[in-house]
Structure formats: structure tokens, C-alpha cells
Design an enzyme around this catalytic site. Sequence first.
Site, mmCIF file in Angstrom:
data_model
loop_
_atom_site.group_PDB
_atom_site.id
_atom_site.type_symbol
_atom_site.label_atom_id
_atom_site.label_comp_id
_atom_site.label_asym_id
_atom_site.label_seq_id
_atom_site.Cartn_x
_atom_site.Cartn_y
_atom_site.Cartn_z
ATOM 1 N N SER A 116 -6.777 26.628 17.014
ATOM 2 C CA SER A 116 -7.935 26.058 16.309
ATOM 3 C C SER A 116 -9.196 26.699 16.854
ATOM 4 C CB SER A 116 -8.002 24.547 16.555
ATOM 5 O OG SER A 116 -9.235 24.021 16.100
ATOM 6 N N TYR A 152 -8.232 17.480 22.278
ATOM 7 C CA TYR A 152 -7.685 18.333 21.217
ATOM 8 C C TYR A 152 -8.028 19.800 21.489
ATOM 9 C CZ TYR A 152 -7.189 20.481 16.574
ATOM 10 O OH TYR A 152 -6.849 21.312 15.546
HETATM 11 P P1 NAP Z 1 -2.097 17.463 8.499
HETATM 12 O O1 NAP Z 1 -2.561 17.666 7.101
HETATM 13 O O2 NAP Z 1 -2.457 16.193 9.217
HETATM 14 O O3 NAP Z 1 -0.502 17.656 8.523
HETATM 15 C C1 NAP Z 1 0.144 17.517 9.756
HETATM 16 C C2 NAP Z 1 1.598 17.912 9.597
HETATM 17 O O4 NAP Z 1 2.194 17.872 10.900
HETATM 18 C C3 NAP Z 1 2.391 16.951 8.718
HETATM 19 O O5 NAP Z 1 3.384 17.695 8.060
HETATM 20 C C4 NAP Z 1 3.007 15.995 9.751
HETATM 21 O O6 NAP Z 1 4.237 15.416 9.303
HETATM 22 C C5 NAP Z 1 3.291 16.958 10.887
HETATM 23 N N1 NAP Z 1 3.380 16.331 12.196
HETATM 24 C C6 NAP Z 1 2.452 15.593 12.864
HETATM 25 N N2 NAP Z 1 2.924 15.226 14.064
HETATM 26 C C7 NAP Z 1 4.181 15.721 14.159
HETATM 27 C C8 NAP Z 1 5.192 15.674 15.150
HETATM 28 N N3 NAP Z 1 5.016 15.003 16.295
HETATM 29 N N4 NAP Z 1 6.365 16.311 14.905
HETATM 30 C C9 NAP Z 1 6.580 16.992 13.744
HETATM 31 N N5 NAP Z 1 5.649 17.058 12.762
HETATM 32 C C10 NAP Z 1 4.476 16.433 12.970
HETATM 33 O O7 NAP Z 1 -2.595 18.647 9.456
HETATM 34 P P2 NAP Z 1 -3.218 20.096 9.115
HETATM 35 O O8 NAP Z 1 -4.673 19.931 8.948
HETATM 36 O O9 NAP Z 1 -2.436 20.779 8.072
HETATM 37 O O10 NAP Z 1 -3.026 20.811 10.531
HETATM 38 C C11 NAP Z 1 -1.946 21.660 10.815
HETATM 39 C C12 NAP Z 1 -2.259 22.426 12.090
HETATM 40 O O11 NAP Z 1 -3.496 23.135 11.926
HETATM 41 C C13 NAP Z 1 -2.443 21.525 13.321
HETATM 42 O O12 NAP Z 1 -1.871 22.142 14.453
HETATM 43 C C14 NAP Z 1 -3.961 21.455 13.476
HETATM 44 O O13 NAP Z 1 -4.351 21.216 14.802
HETATM 45 C C15 NAP Z 1 -4.349 22.848 13.010
HETATM 46 N N6 NAP Z 1 -5.752 22.953 12.578
HETATM 47 C C16 NAP Z 1 -6.183 22.259 11.491
HETATM 48 C C17 NAP Z 1 -7.523 22.362 11.116
HETATM 49 C C18 NAP Z 1 -8.087 21.609 9.932
HETATM 50 O O14 NAP Z 1 -9.327 21.579 9.776
HETATM 51 N N7 NAP Z 1 -7.276 20.998 9.089
HETATM 52 C C19 NAP Z 1 -8.383 23.182 11.856
HETATM 53 C C20 NAP Z 1 -7.895 23.882 12.950
HETATM 54 C C21 NAP Z 1 -6.568 23.771 13.303
HETATM 55 P P3 NAP Z 1 4.274 13.896 8.664
HETATM 56 O O15 NAP Z 1 3.532 13.971 7.370
HETATM 57 O O16 NAP Z 1 5.709 13.604 8.485
HETATM 58 O O17 NAP Z 1 3.577 13.047 9.685
#
Ligand code: NAP
Length: 252
Positions: free
Chosen positions: A146, A163
Site C-alpha cells: 500500500s 496498517y
Molecule cells: P476489500 O474490498 O475489503 O476485500 C478484502 C478481501 O480480502 C475480501 O475478499 C475478503 O474476503 C478478504 N479477506 C479479508 N480478511 C481475510 C482473511 N483473514 N483471510 C482471507 N481473506 C480475507 O479490500 P481491497 O480494498 O480490495 O484490498 C485488497 C488489498 O489491497 C488489501 O491488502 C489492502 O490492504 C490493499 N490496499 C487497498 C487499498 C484501497 O484503497 N482499497 C489501498 C492500498 C492497498 P471476505 O469477503 O470473505 O471477508
Amino acid sequence: MFCMDKVMIVTGGSRGIGAATSLMAAKYGYAVAVNYRGNREAAEAVVSAIEKDGGRAIAVQADVSNEADVVALFQAVDEHLGPVTALVNNAGIVDEPSPVADMSAERIERMMKINVVGPFLCAREAIRRMGTEHGGAGGVIVNVSSAASHAGGGGGAGTYIDYGASKGAIDTFTEGLAREVAGEKIRVNAVRPGVIDTEIHASGGQPDKPQQAPAKIPLGRIGTPEDIAEAILYLTEAEFTTGAFLDVDGGV
Ligand code: NAP
């Protein structure tokens, strides 16, 4: 010429960036294991969309912070799709903004277990299958870090330094592991997304973050999950690229 099947595991592949990555990977010819923790319906919707387009996919429940779950996830992929060739360590969480002075040990441990221990365990299982010293044919790991890893957290005091620190650990992990397993024909890269339009912000008590962010982004918009999926697939396919970090944040 014999060509090994391409098999990708996307942790947290059911929603947000992971779902976009799973769908795009299928278009690149990967059989995809769509991992999820609790939302089975969302994971099955991604699998159905891939199958509708003629691809192969399975949904596999596993909490990446639980060692037995991770081992079972990789065994399910061995059994149903064949040996993994690409791992995307995408599953991750945020928490509500909080100064460190108010953080419980439980919160900090949960953050580190899901965002750091999980990717280590998944990488371990992947290396045991892909590494040439383990009888594998090589492969690739892409870690989802991130912009918070080099912003000290969520971009302001009292946001979520836990985080940011977990993602800083992922950056160090990426650099070290890339060197460690290069000789085993495994490449390790990372993508560092900025603010992306997913449900993660609501889960961290900031549902309006995507709406407020564009003012601070040179390209004038937040990112889409597909913007990140493109970068992940690039890093997956780029055969001379390892230990690389791709900042995909609209110029921040
Ligand atoms: P999201 O929409 O909240 O989706 C999270 C995903 O991770 C869901 O499929 C969830 O499954 C799964 N998950 C959560 N905890 C888990 C666990 N303990 N074991 C297995 N699966 C788990 O998140 P996102 O925004 O797509 O983020 C994905 C990645 O990108 C993360 O690592 C986040 O830190 C990184 N990121 C995101 C952003 C942003 O702005 N969105 C920015 C920088 C980095 P369930 O639905 O079954 O819970």
C-alpha cells in the site's frame, strides 16, 4: 511443446482488488483459486463469471492468518487445479482510525496476523510447490502492499499506523524474498495501491474516503480495482522483473 497450466491463487479474491485480479487472471489464461474468508456468495459470483467466459476457477474458504487454513487452501488447489504457478497475496484489512496510544494489543495482533503472517504462510506454501529446489518449475508471487507503507500509515496523525507498518513489513518481505528465491526460479514483486474504490474503507469506518480523496491526487481521481489488477498481472507476467515495486496511486 509441453506447456504447464497456469494456476493462480488470489487471497481475498472474492471482492475489491482481489475479485478484479481473479477476473483479469482468467482472461490471461490462468485457472484461478478465489480465496475468501467469510463471504462465500461473493467468491462464488467471481467463479461463475470466470466459468461463464470459459475459464476455470474454484472458490476456497481460508483465513490467511490461520496456518491450518492456509495449508488446506494450497492442498485444495493441488487437488482441483494442479500445482500453483502464481500467488497473489492480496487479502488484507484496515481498522478504524486510532492513535497508537489507544490501540489494544488485540487490534495490533489481528492486523499483523492477517496482513503480515498470512502472506508469509501463503508464500511458504507457494515456494514449497514452485521452487526448483522443492521439485517445482518456478513461479511468481505478487504482494499487495500500500502507499501507506511509505506514508507512515493512513496519511495523517491518528489514522492507522498499524496498517502502514504491516504494509512496510510487506515491502521488506518482498525485497528479501525476491533475493532469497530468485535461484529457485521464483520472482517476487509488489504493487502499492493508493486510494482504490473498494469496500475496505467502509470496513475501516471511513465510507467517504474514496469521495474525499481525489482533491489530493494529481490524476484527479481515485483508482479502480481494475487499475490494480492490471499492475498485478503485469508484475506476474514480466519475466525479467523481480524485487520490483509498482506504485499505482494516480501520482501521489
Ligand atoms: P476489500 O474490498 O475489503 O476485500 C478484502 C478481501 O480480502 C475480501 O475478499 C475478503 O474476503 C478478504 N479477506 C479479508 N480478511 C481475510 C482473511 N483473514 N483471510 C482471507 N481473506 C480475507 O479490500 P481491497 O480494498 O480490495 O484490498 C485488497 C488489498 O489491497 C488489501 O491488502 C489492502 O490492504 C490493499 N490496499 C487497498 C487499498 C484501497 O484503497 N482499497 C489501498 C492500498 C492497498 P471476505 O469477503 O470473505 O471477508
